[in-house]
Design a protein around this motif. Sequence first.
Motif, PDB file in Angstrom:
ATOM      1  N   TYR A 327      10.195  45.843 118.734  1.00  0.00           N
ATOM      2  CA  TYR A 327       9.854  46.465 117.463  1.00  0.00           C
ATOM      3  C   TYR A 327       8.340  46.394 117.253  1.00  0.00           C
ATOM      4  CZ  TYR A 327      14.837  45.711 116.578  1.00  0.00           C
ATOM      5  OH  TYR A 327      16.211  45.718 116.686  1.00  0.00           O
ATOM      6  N   SER A 350      16.613  46.415 121.283  1.00  0.00           N
ATOM      7  CA  SER A 350      16.214  47.556 120.468  1.00  0.00           C
ATOM      8  C   SER A 350      16.242  48.830 121.312  1.00  0.00           C
ATOM      9  CB  SER A 350      14.807  47.320 119.905  1.00  0.00           C
ATOM     10  OG  SER A 350      14.154  48.532 119.596  1.00  0.00           O
ATOM     11  N   TYR A 352      13.891  50.821 121.476  1.00  0.00           N
ATOM     12  CA  TYR A 352      12.509  51.215 121.735  1.00  0.00           C
ATOM     13  C   TYR A 352      11.776  50.224 122.633  1.00  0.00           C
ATOM     14  CZ  TYR A 352      13.593  53.906 117.524  1.00  0.00           C
ATOM     15  OH  TYR A 352      14.190  54.731 116.611  1.00  0.00           O
ATOM     16  N   SER A 419      10.601  52.088 115.327  1.00  0.00           N
ATOM     17  CA  SER A 419      11.022  50.736 114.971  1.00  0.00           C
ATOM     18  C   SER A 419      10.131  50.133 113.884  1.00  0.00           C
ATOM     19  CB  SER A 419      10.980  49.842 116.215  1.00  0.00           C
ATOM     20  OG  SER A 419       9.642  49.704 116.677  1.00  0.00           O
ATOM     21  N   GLN A 421       9.131  49.523 110.505  1.00  0.00           N
ATOM     22  CA  GLN A 421       9.901  49.702 109.287  1.00  0.00           C
ATOM     23  C   GLN A 421       9.099  50.143 108.062  1.00  0.00           C
ATOM     24  OE1 GLN A 421      12.797  46.605 108.529  1.00  0.00           O
ATOM     25  NE2 GLN A 421      13.175  46.330 110.718  1.00  0.00           N
TER      26      GLN A 421
END
Length: 527
Positions: A327, A350, A352, A419, A421
């Motif tokens: 992330y 994840s 990513y 990712s 946020q």
Amino acid sequence: MKKTIELALPPEVAFNDQLFEQHLLQTLRLRPEDKPFIRKLKRSIDARGRQIKVNLAAEVYVGEPAPPLLAYRKDFPNVSKAPQAIVVGGGPAGMFAALRLIELGIKPLILERGKDVRSRRRDLAAITKHHTVNPESNYCFGEGGAGTYSDGKLYTRSKKRGDVRRILEILVAHGATEDILVDAHPHIGTNKLPLIVTAQRESILAAGGEFHFDTRVTDLYIKGNQLKGVYTQNGDLIEGIGVILATGHSARDIFELLYKRNVYIEAKPFAMGVRIEHPQPLIDSIQYHTANRSDYLPASSYALVAQVKHNGIEKGIFSFCMCPGGYIVPSATAPGEVVVNGMSPSRRDSKYANSGIVVAVDADDMLPYEKYGPLAGLQMQKELEQRACLIAGGTQTAPAQLLTDFIRNKVSRELLPTSYQPGLQSVQMSEVLPENISYRLKEGFKQFGQKMKGYLTDQAQIVGVESRTSSPVRIPRDKESLEHVQLKRLFPCGEGAGYAGGIVSAAMDGERCAEKLADMYNEKRIL
């Protein structure tokens, strides 16, 4: 009987304990009733060919006991009444310095400006959800330091600076998985590091050391050419036989304090750029030569480097802190700035992959800031981070651009899922970055696309800015004593002092500084 064996195995065997044991017994012609004890020594993935293999070394004991896995033992003396040393900063350098001081019979008193590792979570959530940055508690400041909530990679090239195995064993003794002793590129993960950091603190407290949170150093108590102690934000004076300064690369107020108090510091080369994000399956397909990574293979990583000439000067562009299955996180330490970093949980699961892609910054690049003296690089960082924040809207929303649009000098109509946020804002990244860095990044990405076919793609986007790769300031110290070259009893330590670059190297530097401080005290070189 003891036998050491090295094998090249398919991933489904190397990462499955039952299949690995069966294969080993067959190879050594042993039977289960022989009750062999198997200990893995080293494990690394070789993905250079079409057929991926895992190189694995192991020891096998038959009919004789295996020696203990860990040479390290948590057997600390009680130092509650021992001479007191001050450790400023509760990151890996400070934490390992404190543990080593205890082993050497000295009481550590750790001053940490941020909160304990559990309480930090609320402040990290506030950055993500409400775009509120607490200058004392964030991804960089707080118990465990910047590494606790930004990945926990343990790979280091600094093997001449200390005992890497010892550092890893200390982490295992405090709760880390034994795999970190085996894997070529060990990794703990952001989700597991807080428990290990807490266990280290408990060891320090149980031995009589002290930990003071929400305690920021604001001044130095200097007498003659010796540092006698420090003042905190409440005006309290804390004295000790020596001060290990392990504040990390983002404690700008400490650099400014040293400069103000005429304690010699100097500008240091560093690097800055952006963080790039790809779909993890794309990176897997490039690195593993297959569209479907097996369940046994970890999310793949990469390391890239290029040289680009601009205005007659050639400089390096390189990947930094690559986070497979990770992330992108907001790492600002003050309102009004945007800084990004990367992290991965232990499973690296994840969707990513992200990595810093940065350009070397040296004295030539800092010339426009020369009026700031040794703080030139720090000021350069500040201005870049503040510009990124302003252009992206003044919150923790980060400026971003599709990789191919960045190369073409075109603002992206739409950005990809991410990712990160706090969210992204489409901008022309060349307006955020200095011209020389922007140019070199574009040329570097072109070279990376040739080295990794598929890397230069419209499935990737760049996010800014990656500016805290290392300290822009060095606090010089004597090569032998590790004391500051001017101010005695001050031991500059770890990343913030310019002598480390990651958890393990910072931990080793913390131990070395603790040992030198103990030597100084035992030789009675303090007044």
